[in-house]
Design an enzyme around this catalytic site. Structure first.
Site, PDB file in Angstrom:
ATOM      1  CB  SER A 150      44.803 -19.288 -31.004  1.00 22.12           C
ATOM      2  OG  SER A 150      43.852 -19.025 -30.020  1.00 22.12           O
ATOM      3  CG  HIS A 156       9.474   1.914 -20.846  1.00 22.90           C
ATOM      4  ND1 HIS A 156       9.850   2.524 -19.661  1.00 22.90           N
ATOM      5  CD2 HIS A 156       8.510   2.691 -21.369  1.00 22.90           C
ATOM      6  CE1 HIS A 156       9.139   3.628 -19.503  1.00 22.90           C
ATOM      7  NE2 HIS A 156       8.314   3.745 -20.526  1.00 22.90           N
ATOM      8  CG  ASN A 157      12.577   1.893 -16.959  1.00 23.46           C
ATOM      9  OD1 ASN A 157      11.458   1.872 -17.458  1.00 23.46           O
ATOM     10  ND2 ASN A 157      12.760   1.920 -15.653  1.00 23.46           N
ATOM     11  CB  ALA A 208      12.405  -4.816  -6.923  1.00 23.95           C
ATOM     12  CB  SER A 243       5.760   2.513 -17.385  1.00 23.11           C
ATOM     13  OG  SER A 243       6.342   3.777 -17.596  1.00 23.11           O
ATOM     14  CB  THR A 285       3.014  -2.078   8.115  1.00 27.81           C
ATOM     15  OG1 THR A 285       4.400  -2.249   7.832  1.00 27.81           O
ATOM     16  CG2 THR A 285       2.825  -1.404   9.457  1.00 27.81           C
ATOM     17  CE  LYS A 343      14.729   5.596  -7.535  1.00 28.52           C
ATOM     18  NZ  LYS A 343      13.263   5.575  -7.372  1.00 28.52           N
ATOM     19  CE  LYS A 401       8.801   0.538 -16.194  1.00 29.93           C
ATOM     20  NZ  LYS A 401       9.262   0.513 -14.859  1.00 29.93           N
ATOM     21  CD  GLU A 453      11.976   6.827 -18.277  1.00 25.83           C
ATOM     22  OE1 GLU A 453      11.106   5.939 -18.363  1.00 25.83           O
ATOM     23  OE2 GLU A 453      12.358   7.287 -17.195  1.00 25.83           O
ATOM     24  CG  LEU A 469      -2.061  -1.107   1.068  1.00 31.33           C
ATOM     25  CD1 LEU A 469      -3.018  -1.040   2.249  1.00 31.33           C
ATOM     26  CD2 LEU A 469      -2.836  -0.976  -0.239  1.00 31.33           C
TER      27      LEU A 469
HETATM   28  P1  2AM Z   1       5.412  -1.791   4.566  1.00 33.14           P
HETATM   29  O1  2AM Z   1       4.348  -0.745   4.442  1.00 33.14           O
HETATM   30  O2  2AM Z   1       5.055  -2.825   5.556  1.00 33.14           O
HETATM   31  O3  2AM Z   1       6.778  -1.195   4.757  1.00 33.14           O
HETATM   32  C1  2AM Z   1       6.762  -0.259  -0.688  1.00 33.14           C
HETATM   33  O4  2AM Z   1       7.844  -0.084   0.158  1.00 33.14           O
HETATM   34  C2  2AM Z   1       5.904  -1.406  -0.246  1.00 33.14           C
HETATM   35  O5  2AM Z   1       6.723  -2.588  -0.134  1.00 33.14           O
HETATM   36  C3  2AM Z   1       5.239  -1.221   1.099  1.00 33.14           C
HETATM   37  O6  2AM Z   1       3.946  -1.754   1.000  1.00 33.14           O
HETATM   38  C4  2AM Z   1       6.118  -2.031   2.027  1.00 33.14           C
HETATM   39  O7  2AM Z   1       5.446  -2.559   3.166  1.00 33.14           O
HETATM   40  C5  2AM Z   1       6.539  -3.171   1.151  1.00 33.14           C
HETATM   41  N1  2AM Z   1       7.795  -3.787   1.601  1.00 33.14           N
HETATM   42  C6  2AM Z   1       9.026  -3.254   1.603  1.00 33.14           C
HETATM   43  N2  2AM Z   1       9.927  -4.127   2.066  1.00 33.14           N
HETATM   44  C7  2AM Z   1       9.253  -5.247   2.383  1.00 33.14           C
HETATM   45  C8  2AM Z   1       9.621  -6.518   2.880  1.00 33.14           C
HETATM   46  N3  2AM Z   1      10.922  -6.827   3.142  1.00 33.14           N
HETATM   47  N4  2AM Z   1       8.650  -7.434   3.063  1.00 33.14           N
HETATM   48  C9  2AM Z   1       7.376  -7.138   2.779  1.00 33.14           C
HETATM   49  N5  2AM Z   1       6.943  -5.967   2.299  1.00 33.14           N
HETATM   50  C10 2AM Z   1       7.873  -5.029   2.084  1.00 33.14           C
END
Ligand code: 2AM
Length: 482
Positions: free
Chosen positions: A477, A186-187, A77, A129, A35, A260, A183, A190, A11
């Site tokens: 060679s 694409h970047n 990621a 994107s 969370t 990045k 993707k 870009e 979220l």
């Molecule tokens: P969080 O709100 O509990 O931190 C972008 O950072 C999203 O990725 C958020 O929803 C975050 O959750 C989640 N996130 C980041 N690191 C994470 C982890 N190691 N395990 C699970 N969710 C993660």
């Protein structure tokens, strides 16, 4: 009760906006977050008054999903994706779908797709994107992975994607990590587009001495023609933007570009695959050079350039030459990008839909442009097109620009304005259109110092060695093949 069409985990802003976008299109979304407190907060605020529901735990979330269950993740990621997959696997059953909409590396998506398939689950790695606004009102979506998943997610994905007319900027890309690969490219493209615009700006500012309002109006004009695109449009706004003291804000920004890594990944993949994606490579290196700010400041005091640094010819003509150089270079960059996609498709056994990719990039994303409509048409006309430069539209376009392009690169070299991407694009064009390049001499040198052998023009496939010096052995060679 199983009432939700899809679950969305994560979220942060992108995740929240995608949920609200799905809700706008009539889909019931179950929101979840590591969370868990953020779920309640989201339901009570941004999602208030919508049909969005929440999960109190992963088990609760899964129990609220219609089958086949569709679970999309928009989390950081890397490890977070694997952690969630591990938690989800025991809760799901054969035929359920896990979608990763984060900025994952395609190699991770390849791996996840295969390991989930072994467990009977369908994995989709999707490029997303368009930033926060795109996610909320219409992103470009590039889904790839297990093809059986596509019919089950297609209505949601094409429903929420950006549209060009009625056509969604989302189609099935290909197997395994193909969505995230596309993707990534694409970047990379870009990065190239941005650097090309920067070179045009540098020439206008330094070779022509134009002020910011003049430059903004040039970009406004360019945006009405072949170069019509999101990046040209925002450049016009940026150049016209004044700080509180009335001067252009852009000139107060430190000239050290961040990155990045997705441009770099594209360049690395190009090197791995032996594809001459020179323009994206140069655009990454241009950012690297920019970030050596302190060294450049010192060098600028010690390494003077040419005496004449201002263009002394017709100014309006040079502006038009620059426009054409930018257009021609852009055609080269996209031709190179599609060369890389073709090679990746070959290497990984992906059945890529090139016209579909152009359409996915046509709207919603950062490189969206009128030009991508022309690329789509080229692949629609001939899905097996070997190279964009061989399409009649692009052939004519680049040949129309050729003279201007050469004038701009020559002027930049003479006046000492660095134009790495305009220049590398032209060098690629000249190499690509050459029946003969000097690689015969490279082969001779390799054979001379390392007995690496060469082929004769008249006998390709037959490798021979010459004793160039009359001394040393006659051994050839074959071990050095990098
Ligand atoms: P969080 O709100 O509990 O931190 C972008 O950072 C999203 O990725 C958020 O929803 C975050 O959750 C989640 N996130 C980041 N690191 C994470 C982890 N190691 N395990 C699970 N969710 C993660």
């Amino acid at each position: 009760m199983a009432q939700a069409d899809i679950a969305l985990i994560g979220l942060a802003v992108m995740g929240q906006n995608l949920i609200l976008n799905m809700n706008d299109h009539g889909f019931v979304v179950c929101a979840y977050n590591r969370t868990v407190a953020k779920v309640e907060r989201f339901l009570a605020n941004e999602a208030k008054g919508t049909k969005v529901i929440g999960g109190t735990s992963l088990e609760d979330m899964v129990s609220k999903l219609k089958k086949p269950r569709r679970v999309m993740m928009l989390v950081k990621a890397g490890k977070a994706v694997d952690d969630f997959i591990d938690l989800l696997v025991p809760l799901l059953e054969a035929g359920d779908i896990i979608i990763d909409g984060g900025n994952s590396e395609y190699t991770d998506s390849n791996r996840r797709c295969e390991s989930l398939r072994a467990k009977g689950l369908l994995f989709v790695g999707s490029g997303v994107s368009g930033g926060e606004d795109g996610a909320r009102y219409g992103p470009s979506l590039m889904p790839g992975g297990a093809p059986e998943a596509w019919p089950a997610i297609k209505p949601i994905f094409q429903g929420i994607a950006a549209k060009i007319g009625k056509e969604p900027c989302c189609d099935w890309v290909g197997e395994n990590g193909a969505g995230h690969y596309v993707k990534m490219v694409h970047n990379g493209i870009e990065y190239g587009d941005m650097q090309l615009i920067c070179e045009a700006y540098d020439l206008m500012k330094n070779a022509l001495g134009m002020n910011h309002d003049e430059m903004a109006s040039v970009f406004t004009e360019w945006n009405k023609g072949e170069l019509d695109s999101f990046l040209i449009e925002i450049t016009k706004d940026i150049l016209a933007f004044k700080d509180t003291d009335g001067s252009p804000l852009v000139e107060k920004i430190r000239d050290a570009a961040g990155q990045k890594g997705t441009g770099k990944w594209t360049a690395i993949s190009a090197l791995d695959k032996g594809m001459p994606v020179t323009l994206i490579g140069e655009s990454v290196f241009a950012r690297c050079l920019s970030s050596l700010k302190d060294e450049r400041v010192e060098a600028s005091k010690q390494l003077p350039g040419p005496k004449v640094t201002r263009w002394e010819g017709n100014r309006a003509e040079l502006v038009e030459h620059i426009r054409k150089a930018l257009y021609a270079s852009k055609i080269i960059s996209y031709a190179q990008g599609f060369m890389l996609l073709k090679q990746a498709a070959k290497d990984y056994g992906w059945n890529l839909n090139y016209g579909g990719i152009a359409l996915m990039w046509r709207g919603g994303c950062i490189i969206r442009s009128r030009f991508l409509g022309n690329i789509k048409e080229a692949f629609d006309k001939n899905p097996k097109l070997t190279n964009l430069l061989m399409d009649d539209f692009f052939k004519k376009a680049i040949l129309d620009c050729q003279e201007s392009w050469r004038k701009v690169v020559a002027a930049a070299v003479t006046l000492g304005v660095p134009t790495p991407c305009f220049s590398t694009a032209l060098a690629f064009f000249d190499g690509y259109r050459s029946e003969r390049v000097p690689a015969n001499l490279i082969q001779a040198q390799r054979d001379y110092f390392g007995a690496h052998t060469y082929e004769l023009l008249t006998e390709p496939g037959k490798f021979i060695h010459t004793n160039w010096t009359g001394h040393g052995g006659n051994v050839s060679s074959s071990s050095y093949n990098a």
